[in-house]
Every structure is written in structure tokens, then in C-alpha cells.
Design an enzyme around this catalytic site. Structure first.
Site, PDB file in Angstrom:
ATOM      1  N   ASP A   1      -5.224  10.452  -0.452  1.00 25.12           N
ATOM      2  CA  ASP A   1      -5.272  10.379  -1.924  1.00 25.12           C
ATOM      3  C   ASP A   1      -6.627  10.862  -2.434  1.00 25.12           C
ATOM      4  O   ASP A   1      -6.716  11.561  -3.445  1.00 25.12           O
ATOM      5  CB  ASP A   1      -5.046   8.942  -2.400  1.00 25.12           C
ATOM      6  CG  ASP A   1      -3.661   8.417  -2.045  1.00 25.12           C
ATOM      7  OD1 ASP A   1      -3.434   8.126  -0.856  1.00 25.12           O
ATOM      8  OD2 ASP A   1      -2.817   8.315  -2.948  1.00 25.12           O
TER       9      ASP A   1
ATOM     10  N   TYR B   1      -2.930  -7.028  -2.947  1.00 16.84           N
ATOM     11  CA  TYR B   1      -2.494  -6.076  -1.919  1.00 16.84           C
ATOM     12  C   TYR B   1      -2.307  -6.770  -0.584  1.00 16.84           C
ATOM     13  O   TYR B   1      -3.085  -7.631  -0.195  1.00 16.84           O
ATOM     14  CB  TYR B   1      -3.519  -4.935  -1.750  1.00 16.84           C
ATOM     15  CG  TYR B   1      -3.029  -3.902  -0.755  1.00 16.84           C
ATOM     16  CD1 TYR B   1      -2.100  -2.941  -1.137  1.00 16.84           C
ATOM     17  CD2 TYR B   1      -3.447  -3.923   0.575  1.00 16.84           C
ATOM     18  CE1 TYR B   1      -1.602  -2.018  -0.222  1.00 16.84           C
ATOM     19  CE2 TYR B   1      -2.958  -3.000   1.499  1.00 16.84           C
ATOM     20  CZ  TYR B   1      -2.036  -2.048   1.088  1.00 16.84           C
ATOM     21  OH  TYR B   1      -1.540  -1.139   2.004  1.00 16.84           O
TER      22      TYR B   1
ATOM     23  N   GLN C   1      -5.211   8.943   8.466  1.00 12.70           N
ATOM     24  CA  GLN C   1      -4.183   9.529   7.591  1.00 12.70           C
ATOM     25  C   GLN C   1      -4.297  11.052   7.650  1.00 12.70           C
ATOM     26  O   GLN C   1      -5.277  11.580   8.196  1.00 12.70           O
ATOM     27  CB  GLN C   1      -4.383   9.015   6.151  1.00 12.70           C
ATOM     28  CG  GLN C   1      -3.151   8.322   5.613  1.00 12.70           C
ATOM     29  CD  GLN C   1      -3.274   7.828   4.184  1.00 12.70           C
ATOM     30  OE1 GLN C   1      -4.307   7.925   3.542  1.00 12.70           O
ATOM     31  NE2 GLN C   1      -2.173   7.279   3.690  1.00 12.70           N
TER      32      GLN C   1
ATOM     33  N   ASP D   1       5.548   6.668   5.027  1.00 12.04           N
ATOM     34  CA  ASP D   1       5.771   5.349   5.595  1.00 12.04           C
ATOM     35  C   ASP D   1       7.167   5.115   6.181  1.00 12.04           C
ATOM     36  O   ASP D   1       7.297   4.585   7.268  1.00 12.04           O
ATOM     37  CB  ASP D   1       5.513   4.272   4.542  1.00 12.04           C
ATOM     38  CG  ASP D   1       4.100   4.316   3.984  1.00 12.04           C
ATOM     39  OD1 ASP D   1       3.377   5.286   4.235  1.00 12.04           O
ATOM     40  OD2 ASP D   1       3.735   3.365   3.284  1.00 12.04           O
TER      41      ASP D   1
ATOM     42  N   GLU E   1       4.313   8.406  -9.108  1.00  7.94           N
ATOM     43  CA  GLU E   1       3.988   8.556  -7.676  1.00  7.94           C
ATOM     44  C   GLU E   1       4.923   9.564  -7.014  1.00  7.94           C
ATOM     45  O   GLU E   1       4.510  10.404  -6.241  1.00  7.94           O
ATOM     46  CB  GLU E   1       4.092   7.185  -6.988  1.00  7.94           C
ATOM     47  CG  GLU E   1       3.672   7.186  -5.533  1.00  7.94           C
ATOM     48  CD  GLU E   1       3.755   5.791  -4.894  1.00  7.94           C
ATOM     49  OE1 GLU E   1       4.217   4.848  -5.571  1.00  7.94           O
ATOM     50  OE2 GLU E   1       3.372   5.666  -3.722  1.00  7.94           O
TER      51      GLU E   1
HETATM   52  C1  DGY Z   1       1.324   0.937   1.411  1.00  6.86           C
HETATM   53  O1  DGY Z   1       0.703  -0.121   1.318  1.00  6.86           O
HETATM   54  O2  DGY Z   1       2.467   1.102   1.004  1.00  6.86           O
HETATM   55  C2  DGY Z   1       0.657   2.090   1.949  1.00  6.86           C
HETATM   56  O3  DGY Z   1       1.476   3.207   2.006  1.00  6.86           O
HETATM   57  C3  DGY Z   1       0.009   1.827   3.264  1.00  6.86           C
HETATM   58  O4  DGY Z   1      -0.868   2.867   3.441  1.00  6.86           O
END
Ligand code: DGY
Length: 423
Positions: free
Chosen positions: A40, A85, A107, A166, A390
Site C-alpha cells: 500500500d 485491528y 508483501q 488473502d 478498496e
Molecule cells: C487484513 O488484515 O485483512 C490484511 O489483509 C492482512 O494483511
């Protein structure tokens, strides 16, 4: 276009980068991703380069300030501990390894290519800043060659998050071989920010966390972890992106009169490794589950990064023509006729602006101007109509995932806006 003219879209994109700026680094988006993410940041820097070169350099400098002594540049730099998070710094347990609390995996290495774009826009003033970054970039690429390279020369991932894709179908067979025993209870935070149908499933998450726990228990020691790999998939995202980045690194080293022999040796090994990613019957590039040796058989947007890596290919040309004909949107993360296609679920179908930018830049570099221009205008029209999300449904453009997203804004400024300069 939506009624907003291009100038106001440029302004909105710049405003998103400014709003997500936390002083030298940029969040992907507030809430869902409250830290600095690796690729990113590379795209953020690329976007900043269109209006604030100093800030563009800072983005990449801050990313490399989190580099580990072994050369690895982590996929997340935890510059704070945000309870919104999961999994945060204590779950990763990397304290004391790198200079900043971080995740323990990497990454896709887009950084060298973004840095080259920034430097080309800022050759006079940026030269010293580039010189300071070159050793770190080289050490990171060496880390991939040492710890993530198959004997054939392709790059593999050891966690689904490492490729950034992912929950791609490319991981399904490898994920099914993991029994996430003892993963215990945990509370996901991502589904508090966005609709669960746009995110990976619980079965995926159990395995993501199980792999994180395993790495933490091994102290993130690469030699230790290499003894037995519960998840290892040779991946076109990593292989093609590293190959491109390595060519860009060689170019920048040569421009500074530095030796390129080691880096050019890596390029040759990676080029050879791409052959191992070609599906023997289907002919296109896909992933390989290294625990079984089986190709995954999925045509994903990562397959189309071959041109970005500098490889032209007749079978992929046919596939891109078919892919572009299958909808009027940019290329999907999974072919729309796949039985696993799910148009709103993250990497199982949605279209992503930054992957399309890399594909488009690659097509343009390799002389496929019409396809490159089609991808660029489609991506631009989708953003103009549906905003800076996104990701997007690849057949309707419906926005999904996080909103006011850094890399979508950056891709607009660097490439998709009608006002974007030639990269
Ligand atoms: C997430 O938290 O979804 C991310 O993609 C992990 O890097």
C-alpha cells in the site's frame, strides 16, 4: 463519468491521500487498516509523486525504516497499538527483532518500481534520497532469493497475507491441508468495519491465525521455519512483481555506476522460475502448491502480471483478450467463469485498481497499447462512477471493502486519471 469532472476527481484523490496521511506514512484506509502496509505504501508513494515529491520519498523512506536485520521488509508496521485491528503487535510477537513493531512476513515488493517512478519525476533533487534507499532494496530482494525461492526460481509465499491476495482460490488446496488445531478463540475486527460477505471466511481466518501463532512460536527464525513448511505456494504475484522490481533495481544501480552483477543474476533465476508457473495443460500462468507439486489451475489477475515482469506470451495474450471481452470492467481477481468466482468477496472475484495498473503498465511496456489503454480507461471510468473503494464487483462496478482507499486514489493520480502523466 458521473457528473464530477476530472479536476474534481484529481482533487478528491489528493484529499484522500492527505486524509490517510499520518505524518510520513499513509494508512490504507481509516478503521479497517489502521497501520502502515507494505505494498500500500509503495502505491501511496507513486500517487504522492504526482503532486508532492518530498512526501512521496518520505513514504518509501518510512517503509524501509522498518526493515529487519535479515533484509525482510514487513508487511505491516505497527506504529501504534490500535484495538480496532486484529491480529495486532502482541499476536505477531516480533518485539526486539526489527526496529519497529511489525508483522513477521513480507508483501509483494512493488517498492523498487514505485521508487524508480518517483526518482524519474525527481532526478535532480531525488538522487541522494535514491542512493540512500538502494542498499535496503537490494537486501530485501536478496531476502526473497534466500528464503522464498523454489529450486526452479519461482517465489513462494508462506502465509496467504504475504502475497496480499488473502483469500484467492490459489491457496485453497494448501489451506485445506492445514488443521488449525489449538487456534483458540479470537475476535475478528475486520467484519466490524465491512460486510462479512466481502471478507475471508472463518475457516480462512483460523488458518491465518494458526500460521501467525506458529511463526511467533518459532521466533520468526527463517531457518527454523524452513525446516517444515505447512503452507508454501509458488505464486505469480510475488514472482512477477519481484522480477519487475529487480529489473528496476538494476536500472537504478547502473544509473549510479554501481555493480549490477548479483541483481542481474537474480533476474535470470527468476526468469527461469516463471516457466515453473505455467500450467502444463491449460498453458496460462498459475500458482503451485509446493506440498503436492500440483498447479492450482486458476486464472487470476496475478497471471496477467507477466508483462509487468517483462515477459510476453501468446497464451496470456489470448487469455487477456478473452478476459477483456468477458465484462466491461477491469480484469477480475478470478476468471468470471470459475466455479469459485464470488464477485464481492475480496480476492475471489472483485477487480482491484492497483493490480490493473500493474497489468496495464506491463502491457504498455510490451507494446500491447490497445489492451493497456482499454484497462486504463475502464479503471478510470469505474473509479469516476463508483468512487475510491478498496475493490469493486467486476461485472457491475459495485464498490466493496473499505472506502476512501489510499491505493485506489494513488492509482487514479498515477495512471487512471485523464490528467495522469506518462509513467
Ligand atoms: C487484513 O488484515 O485483512 C490484511 O489483509 C492482512 O494483511
Amino acid at each position: 463519468m458521473s457528473g464530477l469532472d476530472n479536476i474534481s476527481l484529481d482533487e478528491r484523490a489528493r484529499a484522500i491521500l492527505r486524509a490517510n496521511d499520518r505524518g510520513g506514512f499513509t494508512l490504507p484506509t481509516e478503521g479497517l487498516y489502521p497501520y502502515q502496509w507494505n505494498w500500500d505504501s509503495a502505491f501511496a508513494g507513486w500517487g504522492f509523486a504526482s503532486f508532492d515529491l518530498d512526501r512521496a520519498w518520505q513514504e518509501l523512506e518510512s517503509l524501509f525504516s522498518g526493515q529487519w536485520p535479515n533484509g525482510m521488509v514487513p508487511h505491516i508496521l505497527f506504529r501504534s497499538d490500535d484495538p480496532g485491528y486484529f491480529p495486532g503487535p502482541t499476536v505477531w510477537g516480533t518485539q526486539g527483532i526489527g526496529p519497529i513493531p511489525s508483522s513477521g512476513i513480507s508483501q509483494p515488493p512493488v517498492a523498487a518500481t514505485a521508487i524508480r517512478a518517483i526518482w524519474q519525476a525527481d532526478k535532480a533533487a531525488g538522487d541522494a534520497r535514491l542512493r540512500a534507499l538502494l542498499p535496503g532494496i537490494k537486501a530485501w530482494h536478496r531476502w526473497f532469493m534466500d528464503w522464498r525461492r523454489t529450486p526452479e526460481g519461482a517465489i513462494f509465499v508462506t502465509h496467504p497475507w504475504e502475497a496480499g491476495r488473502d483469500n484467492t482460490a490459489d491457496w485453497d488446496s494448501a489451506m485445506a491441508m492445514i488443521e488449525p488445531a489449538g487456534v483458540g478463540d479470537y475476535t475478528r475486527r475486520d467484519t466490524a468495519h465491512v460486510n462479512a460477505e466481502m471478507r475471508p471466511t472463518k475457516a480462512d481466518y483460523d488458518r491465518y491465525i494458526w500460521l501467525v501463532n506458529r511463526g511467533r512460536n518459532m521466533g520468526w527464525d527463517e531457518a527454523e521455519m524452513a525446516k517444515d513448511r505447512p503452507f508454501a505456494v509458488a505464486d505469480p504475484t510475488m514472482t512477477f512483481i519481484l522480477l519487475r522490481a529487480n529489473r528496476d533495481l538494476s536500472h537504478m544501480l547502473a544509473a549510479h555506476g554501481m555493480d549490477t552483477a548479483e541483481v542481474d543474476g537474480w533476474t535470470m533465476r527468476l526468469e527461469a522460475g516463471c516457466a515453473a508457473l505455467r500450467h502444463p495443460e491449460l498453458g496460462f500462468f498459475d500458482a503451485v502448491n509446493l506440498r503436492t507439486g500440483a498447479h492450482t489451475g486458476h486464472l487470476t489477475s496475478a497471471s496477467f502480471l507477466c508483462w509487468y515482469a517483462g515477459l510476453d506470451d501468446a497464451r496470456m495474450r489470448a487469455a487477456v483478450t478473452e478476459g477483456l471481452a468477458s465484462s466491461s470492467y477491469p480484469l477480475p481477481s478470478l476468471a468470471v467463469d470459475s466455479p469459485h468466482f464470488d464477485g464481492m468477496r475480496y480476492w475471489r472475484g472483485p477487480t482491484w485498481a492497483m493490480v490493473n495498473m500493474m497489468i496495464g503498465l506491463g502491457l504498455a511496456d510490451m507494446g500491447l497499447a490497445a489492451e493497456a489503454e482499454l484497462l486504463r480507461t475502464r479503471t478510470g471510468e469505474m473509479i469516476a462512477q463508483h468512487g475510491f473503494a478498496e475493490y469493486f464487483h467486476p461485472q457491475t462496478g459495485e464498490p466493496a471493502g473499505g472506502g476512501t482507499f489510499t491505493w485506489t486514489a494513488a492509482v487514479w493520480l498515477a495512471w487512471a486519471s485523464p490528467n495522469a502523466g506518462d509513467m
